[in-house]
Every structure is written in structure tokens, then in C-alpha cells.
Design a protein around this motif. Structure first.
Motif, short mmCIF file in Angstrom:
data_model
loop_
_atom_site.label_atom_id
_atom_site.label_comp_id
_atom_site.label_asym_id
_atom_site.label_seq_id
_atom_site.Cartn_x
_atom_site.Cartn_y
_atom_site.Cartn_z
N HIS A 29 0.83 -1.20 0.00
CA HIS A 29 0.00 0.00 0.00
C HIS A 29 0.87 1.26 0.00
O HIS A 29 0.61 2.21 -0.75
CB HIS A 29 -0.93 -0.02 1.21
CG HIS A 29 -1.78 1.17 1.32
ND1 HIS A 29 -2.86 1.38 0.48
CD2 HIS A 29 -1.71 2.26 2.11
CE1 HIS A 29 -3.41 2.54 0.78
NE2 HIS A 29 -2.73 3.10 1.77
N HIS A 85 1.44 4.43 -2.86
CA HIS A 85 1.46 5.89 -2.65
C HIS A 85 2.62 6.51 -3.43
O HIS A 85 2.46 7.52 -4.12
CB HIS A 85 1.68 6.22 -1.17
CG HIS A 85 0.43 6.30 -0.36
ND1 HIS A 85 -0.27 7.47 -0.20
CD2 HIS A 85 -0.24 5.36 0.33
CE1 HIS A 85 -1.32 7.24 0.58
NE2 HIS A 85 -1.33 5.96 0.91
N CYS A 138 -6.07 9.32 2.98
CA CYS A 138 -6.04 7.85 2.96
C CYS A 138 -6.40 7.30 4.32
O CYS A 138 -6.09 7.91 5.35
CB CYS A 138 -4.64 7.37 2.57
SG CYS A 138 -4.53 5.58 2.48
N GLY A 150 -5.68 3.92 5.05
CA GLY A 150 -5.03 2.61 5.13
C GLY A 150 -3.95 2.51 6.19
O GLY A 150 -3.68 3.46 6.92
N HIS A 189 0.13 1.83 6.83
CA HIS A 189 1.37 2.03 6.07
C HIS A 189 2.56 1.56 6.88
O HIS A 189 2.43 1.31 8.08
CB HIS A 189 1.53 3.52 5.73
CG HIS A 189 0.33 4.10 5.06
ND1 HIS A 189 -0.76 4.52 5.76
CD2 HIS A 189 0.04 4.29 3.75
CE1 HIS A 189 -1.68 4.97 4.92
NE2 HIS A 189 -1.23 4.83 3.69
#
Ligand SMILES: [Zn+2]
Length: 381
Positions: free
Chosen positions: A98, A102, A192, A194, A196
Motif C-alpha cells: 500500500h 502511494h 487515505c 489505510g 502504512h
């Protein structure tokens, strides 16, 4: 949008390295539970959910339900404090892919003017979709720049309420007042929700593996971390085996392969030419019998499939009646007298297969290989 709501303490936003902690569990019906704080990333934003354990229970899935992050467990838990543990390898996999995405999307836009229109982070296959056609040379340049950012070990920061932020997936509106922004130095800054990695160096390696044309745009396949290493090792092994088989160096492989292909084409042509020369002889040596006082010639030979019908025609000429040719399981009948399609049906009812035609010519396949004698026996009955 709930994803940007700060009310829930999502540890994976601010402390992505915390994969074990004591949490307060509130049980829900059906073996589900919510926790405070939240360690597990849910199935959200195209990133697969974290798995792991809550106390004695295994976490089978994590979903966002009515703005809450709900853990699906393999056994019910009662309310209380439990140790939560996130599956480290799986998180490393999803978070590194992920985060790599980016960097890829940020550099693709800033340096190459490619806008990201879609993203998929799978466990075996990760993709980024761009809005227009991309040359492979651009992909290689993009990969080099992405790896520079990885090697610089840039912090992946979480900030809230940053103005002028890019929304990566344009399909998703941001409606909440509080926006969670992920910032990777000057290379990317996007809204975002998510999980990381803490710094880009943790990704290890990013490989851009292939591209595929997608309507007006391009789909890029990429891998990161251990998966990227696995992929590169596999390719290295294949190249090594090919070098051994072809007795040449890697840069020479393509030319060697093209030469072999050209030779193969020439040989196929030559074989067809030789068979064509042999057909009259095969027609002349066909076994001829009288069926219903008409002459039927039969030949079974390893003729290439595309020449079987031609051989049948030549036999019909020689016998001035019926020609039956079989090459492998390919069968063809050429007839000036009997009904070729009906004959084919008779042979196939005994030997199997499919095909058809007209009274003059019929062809198809047989269910098995046959001999001349077998065909003559079939015709006799
Ligand atoms: Zn993200």
C-alpha cells in the motif's frame, strides 16, 4: 466519510509498528467484537484486512460496519481486556504494498503526468491504473525513481486536516471535517485511511513487473518487499535456465529465440512441401475394394492434418470412385459416386468422432486411430 473520523483510536494510523497491545473488547452478537484502541486495519480502501488474535480468539475478518471497525472472531469473547496481536507478515505485506502504491502514484503524477484512476492491493497481485497509455521505458524510469524514495528511507507521516490534499481515488468523496492525510516527503500527500509502513526503507524493494493496455489507460502490475524479491528470484531462475538451454548470454537470448522460431517456420514449410510431393505415391498405393460394385480407395498415413483432404481427393481421382484418407485421427472422404457424408457417418459410428460434409466431400475427426483393414471391414458391413 467514516474512514476519516478521528473518534476511533486507530493505532495503525499513528503507531503502525504497534502490532501487539492490550485492548478493551466490547462483545457484539454473532462472535463479533469492537476494540479500543483499534489495532486491526479493516477491509477498506482496497487494502485487505489484518488478521491475528484477540485473546484466545482468532480474527477471521475485520470490517467497517456503521462507522465501527468490527472484528469477526472464531469464538465469542465476553467484555473485558484482552491481548490483541496482528499477524506481522500479513501486515508487512499489505502495508508495504500500500505504501509503495502511494510512492508510485505520487511520482507517476508529479514526474510523468499520469493520474491514478484505480488501485488494487491483493495478496498475490497489486495494480495501479493510470489514465493514459504508458511506454515501458517510462515504467522503468518510474521504477528507478520509486526505488530512490525507498532507499532514502523517508518517513511516512500521518497528519490531520492538511489543506489542498489529493484524494487518490477520485470516486470517493471526503465528507468528514477531519481528514487524515498521509505524507511521504515531497513525493506524495494524499487522503487515505489505510495502514502504512513507518518509513519507506521498510518496503525494502519495489518491482514494477508489467503493464497492460486498459481501454484509454494502462494497468501497472507491481510487487513490494518479500513478494518483489520472490518475483525477481523466479525471473532470475528462468533466465538462468534459458541461458543454459541456449548456451548464450542474457542479451543474446531474444536473437537466439527468434532464430529458432524462423528455423521452425522454415522446417514446417519444408515438411509440408515434401508431403505434398509424396501424396501422389500415397494415393497410388491406397488399398482399393469394391463396395456396392463401386471402387473405394483407403489410405492411412501420418499425413499432416491440413493435407488429409487433398490426399482423399487424389485417391478418388485414382480410383475414379471414392477416396478415404486418414492421418492420425483426422479423416477425409472425397467421392464421385457414393454419399461421402453418409460414409463418414458410418465410419464414425464405429470409430467415434465428429464431422460432416456433403455427398461430394466430407471430413472430421475420429475418436481413435484406425487401420486400413478396420475401415474396409466397417465399409463391408
Ligand atoms: Zn494509504
Amino acid at each position: 466519510m467514516d474512514c476519516y473520523n478521528r473518534a476511533m483510536k486507530r493505532l495503525y494510523w499513528t503507531q503502525p509498528d504497534t502490532l501487539e497491545a492490550e485492548v478493551v473488547v466490547t462483545a457484539m452478537e454473532g462472535g463479533r467484537a469492537v476494540t479500543d484502541p483499534v489495532l486491526f486495519h479493516p477491509d477498506e480502501g482496497g487494502q485487505p484486512p489484518d488478521l491475528g488474535t484477540l485473546g484466545e480468539a482468532n480474527v477471521l475478518g475485520v470490517e467497517v460496519v456503521d462507522g465501527q471497525i468490527v472484528h469477526r472472531l472464531d469464538r465469542p469473547l465476553s467484555d473485558g481486556r484482552y491481548g490483541a496481536r496482528v499477524d506481522r507478515l500479513r501486515r508487512e505485506h499489505t502495508a508495504s504494498h500500500h505504501t509503495a502504491q502511494h510512492i508510485i502514484s505520487g511520482i507517476a503524477l508529479e514526474r510523468f503526468g499520469l493520474r491514478t484512476t484505480g488501485v488494487h492491493i491483493g495478496l498475490e497481485r497489486c495494480t495501479v491504473d493510470f489514465d493514459r497509455k504508458v511506454e515501458w521505458e517510462t515504467v522503468m524510469a518510474l521504477e528507478r525513481e520509486v526505488m530512490e524514495v525507498v532507499m532514502l528511507d523517508v518517513p511516512v507521516e500521518t497528519v490531520f486536516d492538511e489543506a489542498d490534499v489529493r484524494v487518490r481515488d477520485e470516486l470517493k468523496p471526503i465528507e468528514a471535517d477531519v481528514i487524515r492525510v498521509v505524507k511521504i516527503g515531497a513525493w506524495d500527500q494524499s487522503a487515505c485511511c489505510g495502514a502504512h509502513v513507518r518509513t519507506t526503507g521498510r518496503i525494502g524493494v519495489v518491482r514494477l513487473c508489467d503493464i497492460e493496455s486498459k481501454k484509454e489507460g494502462t494497468r501497472l502490475f507491481f510487487l513490494a518487499g518479500r513478494k518483489a524479491l520472490e518475483y525477481s528470484q523466479q525471473e532470475t531462475n528462468v533466465l538462468r535456465e534459458l541461458r543454459k538451454a541456449a548456451s548464450c548470454s542474457t542479451p543474446e537470448l531474444l536473437a537466439t529465440f527468434e532464430k529458432a522460431q524462423a528455423q521452425d517456420r522454415d522446417l514446417t514449410k519444408e515438411v509440408a512441401r515434401l508431403w505434398t510431393q509424396m501424396l501422389p505415391g500415397l494415393a497410388a498405393s491406397a488399398q482399393v475394394r469394391e463396395v456396392q460394385s463401386l471402387k473405394v480407395g483407403v489410405q492411412v498415413a501420418e499425413v499432416p492434418p491440413q493435407l488429409v483432404a487433398k490426399l482423399a481427393g487424389l485417391i478418388a481421382e485414382v480410383t475414379e470412385g471414392v477416396g478415404i484418407a486418414v492421418g492420425g485421427t483426422r479423416v477425409a472422404i472425397s467421392s464421385r459416386t457414393l454419399d461421402a457424408a453418409a460414409l463418414l457417418k458410418t465410419i464414425q459410428s464405429a470409430a467415434g468422432g465428429k464431422g460432416g460434409g456433403s455427398p461430394g466431400a466430407a471430413n472430421g475427426n475420429l475418436g481413435r486411430a484406425v487401420t486400413v483393414e478396420e475401415i474396409l471391414t466397417i465399409l463391408k458391413s
